[in-house]
Scaffold this motif. Structure first.
Motif, PDB file in Angstrom:
ATOM      1  N   LYS A  75     -88.217  34.812  -1.378  1.00 12.01           N
ATOM      2  CA  LYS A  75     -87.977  33.751  -2.339  1.00 12.01           C
ATOM      3  C   LYS A  75     -86.802  34.044  -3.274  1.00 12.01           C
ATOM      4  N   ASN A  76     -86.227  35.233  -3.182  1.00 10.04           N
ATOM      5  CA  ASN A  76     -85.140  35.584  -4.104  1.00 10.04           C
ATOM      6  C   ASN A  76     -83.969  36.185  -3.368  1.00 10.04           C
ATOM      7  N   ASN A  77     -82.762  35.780  -3.757  1.00 13.28           N
ATOM      8  CA  ASN A  77     -81.585  36.330  -3.117  1.00 13.28           C
ATOM      9  C   ASN A  77     -81.173  37.634  -3.761  1.00 13.28           C
ATOM     10  N   PRO A  78     -80.647  38.558  -2.945  1.00 15.80           N
ATOM     11  CA  PRO A  78     -80.097  39.765  -3.524  1.00 15.80           C
ATOM     12  C   PRO A  78     -78.821  39.424  -4.272  1.00 15.80           C
ATOM     13  N   PRO A  79     -78.304  40.271  -5.188  1.00 20.64           N
ATOM     14  CA  PRO A  79     -78.881  41.602  -5.467  1.00 20.64           C
ATOM     15  C   PRO A  79     -80.181  41.500  -6.250  1.00 20.64           C
ATOM     16  N   LEU A  80     -81.113  42.406  -5.990  1.00 21.72           N
ATOM     17  CA  LEU A  80     -82.375  42.342  -6.690  1.00 21.72           C
ATOM     18  C   LEU A  80     -82.932  43.735  -6.905  1.00 21.72           C
ATOM     19  N   ARG A  81     -83.714  43.876  -7.970  1.00 19.57           N
ATOM     20  CA  ARG A  81     -84.444  45.102  -8.177  1.00 19.57           C
ATOM     21  C   ARG A  81     -85.750  44.779  -8.883  1.00 19.57           C
ATOM     22  N   VAL A  82     -86.833  45.252  -8.272  1.00 20.08           N
ATOM     23  CA  VAL A  82     -88.160  44.949  -8.803  1.00 20.08           C
ATOM     24  C   VAL A  82     -89.066  46.159  -8.695  1.00 20.08           C
ATOM     25  N   ILE A  83     -90.084  46.176  -9.562  1.00 22.79           N
ATOM     26  CA  ILE A  83     -91.197  47.095  -9.312  1.00 22.79           C
ATOM     27  C   ILE A  83     -92.480  46.270  -9.237  1.00 22.79           C
ATOM     28  N   VAL A  84     -93.429  46.793  -8.488  1.00 21.57           N
ATOM     29  CA  VAL A  84     -94.703  46.101  -8.312  1.00 21.57           C
ATOM     30  C   VAL A  84     -95.821  47.055  -8.685  1.00 21.57           C
ATOM     31  N   PRO A  85     -96.367  46.963  -9.895  1.00 19.41           N
ATOM     32  CA  PRO A  85     -97.527  47.788 -10.225  1.00 19.41           C
ATOM     33  C   PRO A  85     -98.781  47.016  -9.823  1.00 19.41           C
ATOM     34  N   GLY A  86     -99.655  47.628  -9.050  1.00 19.65           N
ATOM     35  CA  GLY A  86    -100.834  46.859  -8.643  1.00 19.65           C
ATOM     36  C   GLY A  86    -101.873  47.701  -7.954  1.00 19.65           C
ATOM     37  N   LYS A  87    -103.022  47.054  -7.686  1.00 17.38           N
ATOM     38  CA  LYS A  87    -104.143  47.735  -7.047  1.00 17.38           C
ATOM     39  C   LYS A  87    -103.964  47.729  -5.534  1.00 17.38           C
ATOM     40  N   THR A  88    -104.392  48.828  -4.895  1.00 17.97           N
ATOM     41  CA  THR A  88    -104.344  48.925  -3.439  1.00 17.97           C
ATOM     42  C   THR A  88    -105.648  49.521  -2.943  1.00 17.97           C
ATOM     43  N   PHE A  89    -105.924  49.354  -1.638  1.00 20.38           N
ATOM     44  CA  PHE A  89    -107.241  49.709  -1.107  1.00 20.38           C
ATOM     45  C   PHE A  89    -107.129  50.415   0.235  1.00 20.38           C
ATOM     46  N   ARG A  90    -107.811  51.536   0.399  1.00 14.41           N
ATOM     47  CA  ARG A  90    -107.833  52.222   1.698  1.00 14.41           C
ATOM     48  C   ARG A  90    -109.269  52.597   2.033  1.00 14.41           C
ATOM     49  N   HIS A  91    -109.605  52.394   3.289  1.00 17.44           N
ATOM     50  CA  HIS A  91    -110.958  52.689   3.755  1.00 17.44           C
ATOM     51  C   HIS A  91    -111.056  54.192   3.979  1.00 17.44           C
ATOM     52  N   GLU A  92    -111.273  54.943   2.894  1.00 13.11           N
ATOM     53  CA  GLU A  92    -111.253  56.408   2.984  1.00 13.11           C
ATOM     54  C   GLU A  92    -112.424  56.970   2.233  1.00 13.11           C
ATOM     55  N   ALA A  93    -112.839  58.180   2.644  1.00 10.68           N
ATOM     56  CA  ALA A  93    -113.911  58.828   1.902  1.00 10.68           C
ATOM     57  C   ALA A  93    -113.388  59.258   0.537  1.00 10.68           C
ATOM     58  N   ASP A 121     -78.873  45.654  -2.609  1.00 15.68           N
ATOM     59  CA  ASP A 121     -77.551  45.138  -2.976  1.00 15.68           C
ATOM     60  C   ASP A 121     -76.623  45.464  -1.811  1.00 15.68           C
ATOM     61  N   LYS A 122     -75.321  45.407  -2.050  1.00 19.08           N
ATOM     62  CA  LYS A 122     -74.423  45.638  -0.921  1.00 19.08           C
ATOM     63  C   LYS A 122     -74.212  47.121  -0.657  1.00 19.08           C
ATOM     64  N   ASN A 123     -74.307  47.953  -1.724  1.00 20.97           N
ATOM     65  CA  ASN A 123     -73.942  49.357  -1.541  1.00 20.97           C
ATOM     66  C   ASN A 123     -74.984  50.346  -2.025  1.00 20.97           C
ATOM     67  N   ILE A 124     -76.209  49.919  -2.055  1.00 17.74           N
ATOM     68  CA  ILE A 124     -77.241  50.843  -2.529  1.00 17.74           C
ATOM     69  C   ILE A 124     -77.475  51.896  -1.457  1.00 17.74           C
ATOM     70  N   SER A 125     -77.478  53.178  -1.853  1.00 20.11           N
ATOM     71  CA  SER A 125     -77.564  54.269  -0.889  1.00 20.11           C
ATOM     72  C   SER A 125     -78.627  55.276  -1.287  1.00 20.11           C
ATOM     73  N   VAL A 126     -78.753  56.320  -0.462  1.00 20.12           N
ATOM     74  CA  VAL A 126     -79.680  57.411  -0.789  1.00 20.12           C
ATOM     75  C   VAL A 126     -79.250  58.054  -2.106  1.00 20.12           C
ATOM     76  N   ALA A 127     -77.939  58.168  -2.304  1.00 20.77           N
ATOM     77  CA  ALA A 127     -77.426  58.738  -3.555  1.00 20.77           C
ATOM     78  C   ALA A 127     -77.873  57.896  -4.757  1.00 20.77           C
ATOM     79  N   SER A 128     -77.869  56.567  -4.607  1.00 25.88           N
ATOM     80  CA  SER A 128     -78.329  55.683  -5.693  1.00 25.88           C
ATOM     81  C   SER A 128     -79.798  55.939  -5.988  1.00 25.88           C
ATOM     82  N   PHE A 129     -80.559  56.073  -4.899  1.00 24.60           N
ATOM     83  CA  PHE A 129     -81.995  56.292  -5.076  1.00 24.60           C
ATOM     84  C   PHE A 129     -82.250  57.578  -5.852  1.00 24.60           C
ATOM     85  N   LYS A 130     -81.560  58.627  -5.460  1.00 28.67           N
ATOM     86  CA  LYS A 130     -81.767  59.920  -6.134  1.00 28.67           C
ATOM     87  C   LYS A 130     -81.528  59.783  -7.634  1.00 28.67           C
ATOM     88  N   ALA A 131     -80.459  59.086  -7.995  1.00 28.94           N
ATOM     89  CA  ALA A 131     -80.125  58.948  -9.416  1.00 28.94           C
ATOM     90  C   ALA A 131     -81.206  58.152 -10.148  1.00 28.94           C
TER      91      ALA A 131
END
Lengths: 343, 674
Positions: A185-203, A221-231
């Protein structure tokens, strides 16, 4: 008018201050001579302008001297009076105050809030989506096909109900489906975080829950890289844990990212030297991440030849456990006041 | 998978780093090392191989990795199969594959005159280090080659095979006894290896006991086959049997290794168990492998990783892993994928290979440059934080409870099961359905904390799940709610305390015009005492005492009241904007009145009557006393009068009070002026 007026005022003042005992009396004397409208000396000072320059110099000098004298004397008398007063009754300054009402905010809420603030300050929007998801958004669109052994990494809760299209419903096993929903529903460039509940069938044990919380992140975006992530992620971790931390990336595998990595950060306990908390490695595993797989971009109808970026997922419970030194994940859902009231 | 350090070393002329260091390198370049354990004169290295790398479920796969990240050459001995020209394998047996999609390739070799016995020590040691038990030299050899090449192999006793080998789906009702004395029922979804009479093995999973190799076996048939990964996965789950073999097939193996492994096993058996290898390999699909070629641009590597990598370095990383690299033009390469790396399909896969071998530590962090766009916070994240601060100030504790309820809760709370979202595979009956209200688990919070405190106040911001119609509607049926419960020594105390907090939180959101009306709602509230809460004309939720019958069942000692507000409605009316209202320059006058009304007349109604009766100058009406007596109650109010335009005279105030009294008396309520 001449200087004799001043000398008379001086004598009169010295007479008046004899035998003064109370602060009321002191004030009265002050007002008599230096009261704003009616003070005798003040009247003289105001009338100086009517004198000729020679007289003004002489009278003025004397008047100002008297002004100073009166003020000094009054000040000193006030000080002396304070000292003579009976000392205040001693109170016990260590006595505890009346019990105050204290409410508590859940540690996971605190983690969410802090993460939201840090990422918001970097321009990330905060979003969330449904906890009841379809197979397609939770797996297929994320490049995890049916019957693939990769699905074993996520033990799933399925619902008995189906949706109006007859599709199977599950409880989302990660917050990643929101990557697709948002990108659709949204065009890049974009940056979001999603805080939320999750569920796993685990003991359940001290490190695993079946109903827990995650924080997903996505930046395209057009040039987001591993280096960007690290920063970006190093910045987040430094601010979240309020210290300078090192990070390292290790190869891993997620179907929805390529390359995929695990991120370790310097052990909070020993700073990287090695201790029992980090099994003597100096590192703590903190999250998984990677560069968004082209198939995922295609699922969201984006062109992978133009857009690229990173995605990450961290356990909010784990962040809270590291930040607050909590040793058992089950405490978060316990509802136990002895735990909750510590926050 | 467990690797033997000595075994890995055997493929290198150069000394490998000490085991802990090697393990560290593996962790940084391949996958996580879970443990390093001493095993007699060797070391076991336990590596968590992830689903995309079936080639790494083998020592040779790991050798290739080690060569690449250490930059050293490896020596893999060439396979030499010494065939006995007197016998031809085809004369012994033939293989028919009924479904080529289920079994894309089946290779078989025949070995005669074998001597079944104990395996040589070096073999047993390596197997033991890798967590495998030694059985006999034939079975051990098959396990060895599986750990070496990653291809599962099986050996049949030739003399126990009746006719030729058929690879087919089982028929309903067919059964098989496996080597470890288990019995499995088979069906049409399970692929088997069979002879003309009976099943000989569950394809890709486990061999049967009928044609198993024993000390008496003289001639064996070696099976090295490739099976469809999804078929094996489904069959493995169906019969609930997972083996080293089935795991490897599930991950998807390549078709070239099938033949290589068959030859290797023949060579090894001839070596350690004597035997004469019949000439020729039986092969249902001897198709030449055409390597996949992927075009890789240097600028794409740089762009994705955020570095400037020299072309030579990128090429070296790939070549060291066994990829073929051909330069097309400067900055553009054609990379051919080796047969055992079917996981590499797109250029990003190649970029990952380069990055991990070169080392992620060589990528320097660099802040991204992008547009300065302020973040958007969805309302559903802003308001909860405001609410939490308000509730904290009032002494309430935030709880995060499970999204689930148990069968007992459904009974205790008389929930309509038709409206519940039930789990198909719950962990237990305690968590079998999605919660239709947060109140259930919040009351559980009260119950467990009773020993520690008396005034218990819990709230939660989270989702509830209720089906209104038969089909689940994701928008209507999953709702974000703000709910809370509070205890009190009696119903009224609990109710008022709850109301206080709810109103304070709404006030924090800029909502002030809050109205209450008794309404019909969920059955867990006390009937006739539960109210709908509306604000600015919109219904936001309900508030009321919880039915004592329920709280008693939960062993809650005090009275409990609760509220549930829904976020969609809250977002419609919440407003953080404040508007300043000019303070009146003129003083106010306070007049007190008391009115006696029948017990069931609502305070709201009386206040409304006062407001209507006054018609002017009433700035506030404050209830400061309630006195209950039998069927009546006496309500005392401060009426605060003020005008924006003038100082009110005593006469003005009297007139207003007269009007108010007239209005109240017209309802046949008696008024006492003070």
């Amino acid at each position: 008018m001449d200087k004799t007026v001043i000398e008379e005022l001086k004598k009169s003042f010295e007479e008046d201050i004899k035998n003064i005992k109370t602060d009321v009396e002191i004030n009265a004397v002050f007002t008599k001579y230096l009261g704003k409208e009616t003070g005798l000396l003040n009247k003289v000072l105001r009338s100086l302008k009517d004198l000729n320059p020679e007289d003004r110099a002489v009278v003025g000098k004397k008047a100002n001297e008297l002004n100073k004298q009166i003020r000094c004397v009054i000040f000193q008398m006030n000080q002396d009076l304070k000292k003579c007063n009976k000392p205040n009754k001693k109170i016990d300054i260590t006595c505890p105050p009346p019990k105050r009402l204290r409410g508590h905010i859940h540690p996971i809420s605190r983690v969410f809030k802090q993460a939201e603030e840090i990422f918001s300050s970097m321009g990330f929007s905060v979003i969330d989506g449904p906890e009841v998801e379809t197979d397609w958004y939770n797996f297929d669109a994320l490049n995890i096909p049916k019957n693939h052994p990769a699905r074993d990494s996520w033990d799933t809760f399925w619902l008995k109900d189906k949706n109006s299209k007859g599709e199977n419903l599950l409880l989302r096993t990660h917050t990643s489906p929101m990557q697709i929903r948002f990108m659709e529903k949204n065009n890049p460039p974009l940056r979001v975080i999603v805080p939320g509940k999750t569920f796993r069938h685990e003991a359940i044990d001290a490190c695993h829950e079946f109903d827990f919380a995650q924080i997903e992140g996505l930046m395209i975006d057009k040039n987001i890289s591993v280096a960007s992530f690290k920063a970006v992620i190093n910045e987040f971790l430094n601010r979240f844990f309020n210290r300078d931390l090192n990070i390292r990336l290790r190869p891993s595998f997620f179907p929805f990212t390529e390359p995929s990595f695990e991120i370790d950060m310097s052990c909070l306990n020993c700073g990287g030297k090695g201790c029992s908390a980090c099994k003597h490695t100096g590192w703590l595993e903190i999250m998984g991440a990677g560069m968004v797989h082209p198939n995922v971009l295609k699922s969201a109808k984006l062109d992978p030849r133009i857009w690229q970026g990173f995605a990450f997922g961290m356990g909010a419970d784990r962040l809270a456990m590291l930040k607050y030194k909590i040793n058992d994940i089950r405490l978060f859902k316990s509802g136990d006041l002895r735990f909750l009231e510590q926050f | 998978m467990i690797f033997s350090y000595n075994w890995l070393q055997s493929y290198f002329k150069k000394h490998l780093p000490p085991v802990k260091q090697l393990a560290s390198h593996i962790g940084l370049h391949v996958f996580e090392v879970e443990a390093v354990e001493k095993s007699k004169k060797d070391y076991s290295i336990v590596v968590d191989i992830l689903p995309n790398r079936p080639d790494c479920l083998s020592h040779l796969g790991m050798v290739s990795e080690i060569s690449a990240f250490l930059g050293i050459n490896n020596n893999i001995p060439k396979i030499k199969v010494k065939e006995n020209k007197k016998f031809r394998a085809k004369k012994f047996i033939s293989v028919k594959v009924e479904d080529k999609k289920a079994c894309p390739r089946y290779c078989a070799r025949v070995i005669t005159d074998i001597k079944v016995g104990k395996s040589p020590e070096w073999l047993r040691e390596r197997l033991e280090t890798c967590g495998q038990k030694s059985i006999n030299n034939i079975v051990d050899a098959a396990n060895y080659v599986m750990l070496e090449y990653g291809q599962p192999l099986h050996c049949f006793d030739y003399d126990k095979i009746d006719g030729d080998i058929v690879v087919r789906f089982a028929k309903k009702g067919e059964k098989i006894n496996t080597l470890d004395n288990n019995n499995f029922k088979l069906d049409k979804d399970i692929l088997i290896i069979a002879d003309k009479e009976k099943p000989l093995a569950i394809a890709g999973i486990k061999g049967g006991s009928d044609a198993a190799v024993t000390e008496k076996t003289k001639t064996i048939v070696i099976e090295s086959a490739n099976f469809n990964q999804y078929l094996i996965r489904n069959a493995s789950r169906k019969i609930a049997l997972r083996t080293d073999a089935s795991i490897r097939f599930e991950h998807g193996l390549d078709l070239v290794t099938t033949e290589i492994a068959a030859n290797r096993l023949a060579e090894l058996i001839a070596d350690i168990a004597d035997g004469k290898i019949a000439s020729g390999i039986i092969d249902t699909n001897n198709v030449k492998y055409k390597p996949r070629t992927i075009r890789l641009k240097l600028e794409d590597i740089d762009s994705l990783l955020g570095i400037n990598i020299p072309q030579a370095k990128a090429v070296n990383c790939l070549k060291a892993l066994g990829f073929g690299v051909k330069k097309v033009k400067q900055g553009s390469l054609d990379v051919s994928v080796p047969h055992n790396r079917q996981d590499v399909m797109i250029s990003q896969d190649l970029i990952e290979e380069i990055a991990r071998i070169w080392g992620y530590e060589n990528i320097e962090a660099k802040y991204p440059e992008t547009i300065l766009a302020p973040s958007n916070k969805y309302e559903k994240f802003i308001w909860p934080h405001v609410l939490r601060e308000e509730m904290k100030a009032l002494g309430w504790t935030e709880s995060w409870n499970y999204n689930f309820i148990g069968e007992q809760d459904t009974k205790n709370w008389a929930v309509d099961e038709n409206r519940l979202l039930l789990l198909d595979n719950p962990l237990s009956s305690e968590y079998y359905a999605m919660r239709p209200t947060q109140l259930i688990n919040l009351c559980k919070n009260i119950a467990i904390n009773q020993p520690y405190a008396t005034n218990l106040k819990f709230y939660e911001i989270g989702k509830k799940f209720v089906k209104d119609k038969k089909i689940f509607n994701p928008i209507e049926d999953e709702k974000l709610m703000f709910s809370g419960v509070c205890t009190g020594c009696d119903v009224m105390t609990a109710f008022l305390e709850t109301k206080k907090a709810m109103e304070a939180s709404l006030e924090g959101l800029g909502v002030t015009d809050i109205r209450y009306a008794v309404c019909k709602t969920d059955s867990w509230y006390e009937e006739h005492n539960v109210a709908c809460v509306t604000a600015n004309g919109i219904k936001v939720g309900v508030i009321g005492p919880i039915d004592e019958a329920i709280t008693k069942k939960m062993k809650i000692v005090q009275s409990v009241a609760g509220f549930e507000l829904d976020f969609d409605s809250i977002c419609k009316i919440a407003d953080s904007e404040r508007e300043y209202e000019e303070i009146s320059k003129f003083p106010s006058i306070v007049r007190d009145i008391s009115v006696i009304v029948p017990y069931d007349v609502l305070i709201d109604e009386v206040q409304w009557q006062i407001q209507e009766g006054a018609n002017a100058f009433v700035r506030d009406i404050e209830l400061f006393d309630i006195f209950e007596k039998e069927e009546e109650k006496s309500l005392s109010f401060h009426i605060i009068l003020q005008s924006k335009n003038k100082t009110l005279t005593s006469q003005d105030a009297d007139n207003v009070i007269k009007n108010i009294i007239a209005r109240l008396e017209s309802k046949e309520w008696s008024v006492r002026k003070q």
